[in-house]
Every structure is written in structure tokens, then in C-alpha cells.
Design a protein around this motif. Structure first.
Motif, mmCIF file in Angstrom:
data_model
loop_
_atom_site.group_PDB
_atom_site.id
_atom_site.type_symbol
_atom_site.label_atom_id
_atom_site.label_comp_id
_atom_site.label_asym_id
_atom_site.label_seq_id
_atom_site.Cartn_x
_atom_site.Cartn_y
_atom_site.Cartn_z
ATOM 1 N N LEU A 180 49.315 41.701 38.828
ATOM 2 C CA LEU A 180 49.084 40.595 39.759
ATOM 3 C C LEU A 180 47.871 40.854 40.645
ATOM 4 O O LEU A 180 47.074 39.947 40.903
ATOM 5 C CB LEU A 180 50.326 40.365 40.630
ATOM 6 N N ALA A 181 47.725 42.085 41.106
ATOM 7 C CA ALA A 181 46.572 42.416 41.941
ATOM 8 C C ALA A 181 45.266 42.178 41.199
ATOM 9 O O ALA A 181 44.263 41.746 41.789
ATOM 10 C CB ALA A 181 46.658 43.864 42.411
ATOM 11 N N MET A 182 45.265 42.443 39.893
ATOM 12 C CA MET A 182 44.046 42.286 39.104
ATOM 13 C C MET A 182 43.715 40.834 38.811
ATOM 14 O O MET A 182 42.549 40.445 38.794
ATOM 15 C CB MET A 182 44.167 43.070 37.794
ATOM 16 N N ILE A 183 44.746 39.995 38.558
ATOM 17 C CA ILE A 183 44.464 38.631 38.084
ATOM 18 C C ILE A 183 44.395 37.594 39.203
ATOM 19 O O ILE A 183 43.821 36.522 38.999
ATOM 20 C CB ILE A 183 45.498 38.179 37.024
ATOM 21 N N CYS A 184 44.979 37.883 40.356
ATOM 22 C CA CYS A 184 44.954 36.883 41.425
ATOM 23 C C CYS A 184 43.539 36.739 41.989
ATOM 24 O O CYS A 184 42.798 37.713 42.074
ATOM 25 C CB CYS A 184 45.928 37.274 42.538
#
Length: 228
Positions: A180-184
Motif C-alpha cells: 500500500l505504501a508503494m502504490i498509494c
């Protein structure tokens, strides 16, 4: 099609000299998967060299977003001192000469010095000492998973974004937080802060806060990219 070999499991097995790929707004975290479309000649050369040796590439962000300063990050502008080492786990060459890569995040590093190299791409000396724990998945229970799922659900609902909730609920905390940290769509500064979080627990708490702030902010765009 090329595939990676074994995954290094100690910082001693990691190369101290690595090529870097400066890319603004792109975050790689340990065990996260990052697809890349390589087409510039210098980075095609970097990819070929990496595939022929240790299959390692360091992902870093420029200190100054591209286009706001003098030199581009490719030509010597400052980059953040902390990045994440990625291992090429797959690569495919296209008919038009591009290479489609997937990097798996291994371990964060601190740049101790940039090396004088004859290669068209930049190379640095990397120190992994402070990040040895990155090579091991975080144990479950270190993040407030219920609050994270609630924040994510509210964010997706507010912006009409699809989500595979079966897959989301099935993965462990480590993969969920890092993916999530990478794609948000956070700002480059927020992504760097997520990368530099001292512990997994701190990163998870920061992720929840950023999702909740994005709801209050009412925008799907990173705040440093919003139109005037």
C-alpha cells in the motif's frame, strides 16, 4: 525472459557498489514488487550490466523534483541519501528495444559516496548496516490492521477505487503495509518519509495517518502535483 537467482539473506551478501536509478515519486520497500519500463540508453546499459552480474539496482529519489532545479538526477543532481536496493526478479525485452523489469525490494541503504565511474549510469557505495532487519519480514501484530483497513476502505470508497478485499485481508501485515505504501499516490516527500521510517511499526502508523489525511484533504492527487 530472465529470472533472478537466490535472494541474499544477510547484508554481507549484498554488493557495496551498486548502480542507482533516480526516479521521483517512486517508492521501493523491502519485499515490495516494482515494475519498471526501461527505455533510456543509460538505463538499458545499467540493466544489461546488472543482469550480467548481481541483478541489483538501487532505487533513489532526487533531492529536488525533476524540472525544478538545474541538473537532472541522471546528470549529477543531488539524490536522497537513503534508498532501497532491488533485485531483478524478471525481465523481458520488447520488440522495440525496451526492457520490462520487476524489482523485488531487499534492503534499504545509505549512500556513503558516489563513485567516479566510466559507465553512463551513476554508481554509489552503499552502506546497509542500519537496515539489516529489512531482510526479514515483519511479524504480524505490529500495526493497527483494523484501523488501516478502515482507512483504506474509506479512501477507496471516497474516490470510487476498486479493491480486491479478499486478497487484502489474506496477506500478512508486512506485505499489506509495504504494498500500500508503494502504490498509494503520496507526495515524493511522504514516500521518502515512509522509506526512512525507523521501524515497521512506525511506517505502518505513518501509512494510516497519510490515508486519513488524504481523506480530509479531499484529493486523489499528491499535494505537490495539484493544479493551481
Amino acid at each position: 525472459m530472465h529470472d533472478s537467482g537466490s535472494t541474499p539473506d544477510t547484508i554481507g551478501a549484498l554488493s557495496r557498489t551498486i548502480p542507482i536509478f533516480p526516479l521521483n515519486g517512486v517508492l521501493l520497500l523491502p519485499r515490495g514488487l516494482l515494475p519498471l519500463n526501461i527505455f533510456e540508453p543509460r538505463y538499458l546499459a545499467m540493466t544489461k550490466a546488472s543482469l550480467g552480474s548481481h541483478k541489483l539496482i538501487g532505487m533513489v529519489q532526487p533531492s529536488e523534483p525533476f524540472g525544478r532545479g538545474g541538473q537532472s538526477p541522471e546528470n549529477g543532481a543531488d539524490v536522497q541519501t537513503i534508498g532501497c536496493l532491488g533485485q531483478i526478479v524478471s525481465s523481458t525485452e520488447t520488440d522495440d528495444g525496451r526492457v520490462l523489469l520487476t524489482l523485488r525490494g531487499l534492503c534499504r541503504f545509505r549512500i556513503t559516496q558516489e563513485l567516479t565511474a566510466a559507465t553512463p549510469y551513476r554508481q554509489v557505495e552503499a552502506d546497509y548496516t542500519a537496515y539489516a532487519e529489512d531482510l526479514k519480514p515483519a511479524t504480524d501484530g505490529l500495526c493497527d490492521r483494523n484501523r488501516l483497513i478502515h482507512a483504506l476502505s474509506s479512501y477507496c470508497s471516497h474516490h470510487n477505487l476498486p479493491a480486491d478485499w479478499d486478497a487484502i485481508t489474506a496477506v500478512n501485515d508486512d506485505l499489506l503495509v509495504h504494498s500500500l505504501a508503494m502504490i498509494c499516490p503520496f507526495t515524493s516527500g511522504e514516500k521518502q518519509a515512509l522509506l526512512e521510517a525507523s521501524t515497521f511499526k512506525a511506517r505502518a502508523a505513518m501509512l494510516v495517518s497519510l490515508l486519513e489525511m488524504a481523506l480530509l484533504d479531499g484529493t486523489t492527487l499528491p499535494r505537490d502535483q495539484k493544479p493551481n
